[in-house]
Motif scaffolding. Structure first.
Motif, short mmCIF file in Angstrom:
data_model
loop_
_atom_site.label_atom_id
_atom_site.label_comp_id
_atom_site.label_asym_id
_atom_site.label_seq_id
_atom_site.Cartn_x
_atom_site.Cartn_y
_atom_site.Cartn_z
N ASN A 21 0.80 -1.22 0.00
CA ASN A 21 0.00 0.00 0.00
C ASN A 21 0.84 1.28 0.00
O ASN A 21 0.33 2.36 0.21
CB ASN A 21 -0.97 -0.01 1.18
CG ASN A 21 -0.25 -0.53 2.42
OD1 ASN A 21 0.98 -0.49 2.46
ND2 ASN A 21 -0.99 -1.04 3.39
N ASN A 22 2.14 1.14 -0.22
CA ASN A 22 2.94 2.36 -0.46
C ASN A 22 3.93 2.06 -1.59
O ASN A 22 4.08 0.91 -2.01
CB ASN A 22 3.66 2.81 0.81
CG ASN A 22 4.58 1.75 1.34
OD1 ASN A 22 5.21 1.01 0.57
ND2 ASN A 22 4.67 1.64 2.65
N SER A 23 4.60 3.13 -2.07
CA SER A 23 5.36 2.94 -3.31
C SER A 23 6.51 1.96 -3.12
O SER A 23 6.86 1.24 -4.06
CB SER A 23 5.85 4.27 -3.88
OG SER A 23 6.36 5.06 -2.86
N SER A 24 7.12 1.87 -1.92
CA SER A 24 8.25 0.95 -1.82
C SER A 24 7.77 -0.50 -1.77
O SER A 24 8.42 -1.38 -2.35
CB SER A 24 9.15 1.30 -0.62
OG SER A 24 8.43 1.14 0.56
N SER A 25 6.62 -0.77 -1.12
CA SER A 25 6.15 -2.17 -1.12
C SER A 25 5.62 -2.56 -2.50
O SER A 25 5.73 -3.71 -2.91
CB SER A 25 5.11 -2.40 -0.02
OG SER A 25 4.06 -1.48 -0.15
N ARG A 30 6.76 -5.66 -7.59
CA ARG A 30 7.17 -5.77 -8.99
C ARG A 30 8.45 -6.60 -9.14
O ARG A 30 8.54 -7.48 -9.98
CB ARG A 30 7.41 -4.35 -9.58
CG ARG A 30 7.69 -4.34 -11.08
CD ARG A 30 8.18 -2.98 -11.55
NE ARG A 30 9.50 -2.63 -10.96
CZ ARG A 30 10.65 -3.14 -11.38
NH1 ARG A 30 10.68 -4.00 -12.37
NH2 ARG A 30 11.78 -2.77 -10.78
N ILE A 31 9.41 -6.31 -8.23
CA ILE A 31 10.69 -7.02 -8.34
C ILE A 31 10.47 -8.52 -8.13
O ILE A 31 10.98 -9.35 -8.88
CB ILE A 31 11.70 -6.44 -7.32
CG1 ILE A 31 12.08 -5.02 -7.75
CG2 ILE A 31 12.93 -7.32 -7.20
CD1 ILE A 31 12.87 -4.24 -6.73
N ALA A 75 -2.41 -1.27 -11.08
CA ALA A 75 -3.45 -0.63 -10.27
C ALA A 75 -2.89 -0.23 -8.90
O ALA A 75 -3.14 0.87 -8.41
CB ALA A 75 -4.64 -1.57 -10.11
N ALA A 76 -2.08 -1.15 -8.30
CA ALA A 76 -1.51 -0.86 -6.98
C ALA A 76 -0.56 0.34 -7.06
O ALA A 76 -0.52 1.19 -6.16
CB ALA A 76 -0.77 -2.09 -6.45
N LEU A 77 0.19 0.41 -8.16
CA LEU A 77 1.14 1.52 -8.34
C LEU A 77 0.39 2.85 -8.42
O LEU A 77 0.76 3.83 -7.78
CB LEU A 77 1.96 1.29 -9.62
CG LEU A 77 3.05 2.33 -9.89
CD1 LEU A 77 4.14 2.24 -8.82
CD2 LEU A 77 3.67 2.13 -11.28
#
Ligand code: DAH
Length: 338
Positions: A21-25, A30-31, A75-77
């Protein structure tokens, strides 16, 4: 890799997605699944070990899985990015004035120097510079100051050794420029100069001068006057009056000082002009034939004029500043007025 594992992977992805729910997670998601060494890549990699007849079905399943990952990751991004743009707190008052950031300013000496530079470069002069530690030769002898002549006492020299000193004026750069140039010469020389003077409101032990030098065939006193009067009017305004007074400098013959009508009182008389209505702007003259000979120029062929002025004095006059020490105190209450 068999198909049931793929189903498990989907479940694992779903649970990871829930926690992204945040950009780093989201980036970690993605990785792990779509990255170069991620789940999809290794599934593709493992396909080569399958028997040929299983490959199409496996490939299709992996592709579907990849699409599923990609759509959900995108969508999450999007969601994480829109969260990032923090909204102002609910009690934020949009009508309050902003916080003013302090802006740096140019030093008054820089402002005046740039104005002078602008005027002279438009006339065709180039900037030359020279060292602040000079030898006796450049500072005096080559400029036609005779040995032991009282003219050397005109300038209270700060010696370093018997033969070297802090330059007392920018005139030595005339010599350096002529020695390294064939005429025509058109230079202006800004720079710091040093004198062993008692410090007062009018004098400081270090100050800035601008020297000028123009050498060519057939240069006359009329060119000197035309150039310097035009300079004074551009610097101080077209209504300023000028006058030349005969003077003496060892390196010019004839020599003249140029006065301008006091711009503070418009020539009526005030403290700045000591109630005379006139203020001295610069020293000037036709370059002495001896100086031309010292640098290997033939005075029968070439002639020229030179001038020198103090930037501090000129700036004080222009802005009505009463104490030369203001320029070096770094007092923001004064500097912020420019
Ligand atoms: N060098 C002189 C001084 O510091 C000023 C000066 C006078 C320079 C006449 C010149 C000149 O080039 O022609 O007092």
């Amino acid at each position: 890799m068999t198909l049931p594992n793929i189903v498990n992977l989907r479940k694992e992805f779903d649970s990871d997605l829930k926690n992204s729910n945040n950009s780093s997670s989201v980036e970690a998601l993605r990785i792990k699944y779509l990255g170069r060494n991620g789940v999809i890549s290794s599934l593709m990699e493992s396909m080569k070990d399958l028997p040929n007849e299983e490959k199409p079905a496996f490939g299709k399943t992996v592709n579907d899985l990849k699409n599923y990952f990609t759509v959900n990751y995108d969508a999450a991004l999007k969601k994480a990015n829109s969260k990032n743009k923090s909204s102002p707190p609910p009690d934020f008052d949009h009508t309050l004035p902003g916080v003013e950031l302090p802006l740096g300013r140019k030093h008054p000496l820089t402002i005046v120097w740039e104005e002078m530079l602008d005027i002279f470069t438009r006339m065709g002069f180039e900037v030359a510079r020279g060292p602040e530690v000079e030898t006796e030769y450049y500072n005096f002898s080559a400029l036609n100051f005779p040995d032991n002549h009282p003219a050397r006492d005109m300038q209270d020299t700060l010696y370093i050794t018997d033969n070297t000193m802090l330059r007392t004026h920018t005139s030595p750069v005339q010599i350096r420029t002529m020695l390294s140039t064939t005429p025509p010469v058109r230079v202006i020389v800004p720079g710091r100069v040093y004198r062993n003077e008692a410090i007062s409101a009018r004098s400081y032990c270090v100050f800035n001068q601008i020297e000028g030098l123009y050498i060519d065939k057939g240069v006359s006193l009329a060119d000197l006057k035309g150039t310097l009067i035009s300079f004074a009017k551009q610097l101080l305004g077209s209504s300023v009056k000028t006058r030349f007074r005969a003077s003496y400098f060892p390196f010019t013959e004839p020599s003249a000082e140029m006065d301008v009508s006091c711009i503070i009182c418009d020539g009526k008389g005030c403290r700045v002009c000591k109630y005379t209505g006139w203020v001295e702007l610069l020293g000037s003259g036709m370059v002495d034939p001896n100086v031309l000979r010292n640098v290997g120029y033939d005075p029968e062929v070439y002639s020229g004029f030179a001038w020198g002025l103090g930037i501090e004095r000129t700036t004080m006059m222009k802005y009505g500043i009463k104490d030369i020490r203001f320029f070096y105190d770094g007092d923001l209450r004064i500097l912020e007025q420019f």
